[in-house]
Design a protein around this motif. Structure first.
Motif: not given
Length: 512
Positions: A21, A161-162, A164-166, A169, A392, A430, A433, A463-464
């Motif tokens: 992250r 998750q964070d 990946k958002t940034r 991979e 997140p 979330a 979502t 997502n996870e």
């Protein structure tokens, strides 16, 4: 064609996810690989606390305690849905540490770092109080202080998750089988769950493999340079709730150790931990009968209504990969983290940073310090950034969890309170979502198991990185605790059906 990453992170525990992250947030290209599921080993087997480590003061670990105390405030602000304040009650045992020593330790605990959100320590009289109710009558005095609870496995997932958002991979069920150092990069051989192999290049490697850290050093051809690793097993037991209030107990033992008794998943208490030297395969760690007896005997020294083996409804164990400081006492081995940065004999070869030790509480600082070592190697001048960034689900107005839940219940008044409370605690913002545009419980899909609907399962897959029932029931949630065997089977069957649907869809695409 092989892809070249700035950073390959090996290990999907809290340290690996935290570093991925941090690095991705600095604009570096990052690949994280984990041989099993995220948080599948040590990082899901902790005592679930964000704490300074009161007992570490006795071992003069002042730097570690101060850093951990500072991090409580940072992490509370970053993830108020999975981290929250917890009051600890420390009964005074007349045969053990004297009151003056406890007062002195708590004074240090209160003042080693600034506190904004957590109250300080105080003396308690236990007679006739809820805190004194489950204890033997001989315990009349106590002290209270504050630390925090954390859902450890979810903390790992949120960091991934964070990342990946940034731009990072994240590859679970992917093993780093081999590392070969070239002139300007590492060649990494990766093998996924299906047995498929690919090779990637990385300008630097972070070895955050936890109990397997020395194995990765050997895979990199640096076995003769491996630092000392001390594996220490920590085990916990879960029993029906031993008290009616929301405080946690910290019980002293005559061997100098302590055990926590923590409210857990509403109906239970979590008791732990042990400190036992471990020599076996970290993937096969489990609690021993002597450990169960040890924990029961320790807490029964305090409880008016003793616990027996039949009260133990679940247990779990983890292996702490500690830096070997040669201390003969496993409980006294440092919990501080140690870095081993190797840049070759000439100092200019592709770097590999191996991580030993660490606490879940200090993972963010560990990641920050790791990047401070690696950024000069990678030519990256980005500043530290994670101290003021939410994770997140933690992006609530003013970090006010209670206000967020009140608003959630107004917007989704058709959701059963038990489900909404659980979703909010797991997913924070979330939750919106997951619930999406549904306007009734029926629109959440099948209730696969009690309080577990298809909408949540599809979210976890998308997502996870959830791949099977174990991922969901024991790491993404703790719903497996208290479920009947047929209910657990229903979740397994649901995942099997999804796999068949996926295979059929793939075959259809190939045929078309």
């Amino acid at each position: 064609m092989d892809k070249t990453y700035d950073l390959l992170v090996v290990g999907g525990g809290i340290n690996g996810a935290g570093i991925a992250r941090d690095a991705a947030g600095r604009g570096l290209s990052v690949l994280l690989v984990e041989q099993r599921d995220l948080a599948s080993a040590t990082s899901s087997s902790s005592t679930k606390l964000i704490h300074g480590g009161l007992r570490y003061l006795e071992h003069y670990e002042f730097r570690l305690v101060r850093e951990a105390l500072q991090e409580r405030e940072v992490l509370l602000a970053a993830a108020p849905h999975i981290i929250w304040p917890l009051t600890f009650v420390l009964p005074h045992h007349k045969g053990l540490r004297p009151q003056w020593m406890l007062r002195a330790g708590l004074f240090l605990y209160d003042h080693l770092a600034k506190r904004k959100r957590l109250p300080g320590s105080k003396a308690l009289s236990l007679a006739g109080t809820p805190e004194g109710n489950p204890l033997k009558a001989q315990f009349t005095r106590a002290f209270s202080y504050s630390d925090c609870w954390v859902d450890d496995a979810r903390l790992v997932v949120l960091n991934a998750q964070d990342a990946k958002t940034r731009g990072a991979e994240i590859c679970t069920r992917t093993r780093c089988a081999n590392l070969v150092r070239q002139i300007d990069y590492w060649d990494a051989e990766l093998i996924d769950a299906a047995g498929s192999t690919r090779t990637v290049k990385a300008r630097a490697v972070v070895n955050a493999a936890g109990p397997w850290v020395t194995r990765m050093v050997e895979n990199a051809g640096l076995g003769d340079k491996a630092a000392g690793l001390r594996l220490v097993k920590g085990s916990h037991i879960i029993v029906p709730r031993i008290h009616d209030h929301d405080h946690c107990y910290i019980f002293q033992n005559d061997d100098g150790r302590i055990a926590f008794a923590i409210p857990y998943q509403r109906d239970y208490s979590l008791i732990g931990t042990t400190d036992v030297p471990y020599k076996g395969d970290p993937s096969e760690v489990k609690i021993s009968d002597p450990e169960i007896d040890y924990l029961l005997e320790l807490v029964n020294g305090y409880l008016a209504k003793p616990l027996g083996r039949d009260d133990v409804v679940w247990d779990y164990s983890g292996v702490r990969p500690l830096y070997d400081d040669k201390n003969a006492n496993a409980s006294a081995v440092t919990r501080d983290y140690v870095f081993d940065l190797d840049t070759g004999s000439a100092g200019n070869a592709p770097a590999i940073l191996s991580i030993y030790g660490g606490k879940i509480t200090t993972y963010r600082r560990l990641a920050e310090h790791a990047m401070q070592k690696l950024c000069p190697v990678l030519g990256n001048k980005s500043p530290d950034w994670t101290a003021n960034a939410t994770l997140p689900g933690g992006d609530m107005p003013d970090g006010d969890y209670n206000r967020f839940v009140a608003d959630l219940k107004t917007r989704f008044d058709w959701v059963t309170p038990a489900l909404l409370d659980r979703l909010a605690r797991c997913y924070g913002t979330a939750t919106r979502t997951i619930l999406g545009h549904a306007t009734s419980m029926a629109q959440l899909g099948q209730e696969v198991a009690p309080n577990l609907y298809e909408a949540e399962l599809h979210y976890l897959i998308a997502n996870e990185w959830a791949c099977d029932a174990e991922d969901v029931l024991w790491r993404r949630t703790k719903l497996g605790l208290g479920m009947q065997p047929d209910q657990v089977d229903a979740v397994h069957h649901w995942f099997a059906a999804q796999a068949r649907l996926g295979q059929a869809a793939q075959s259809s695409r190939q045929a078309g």
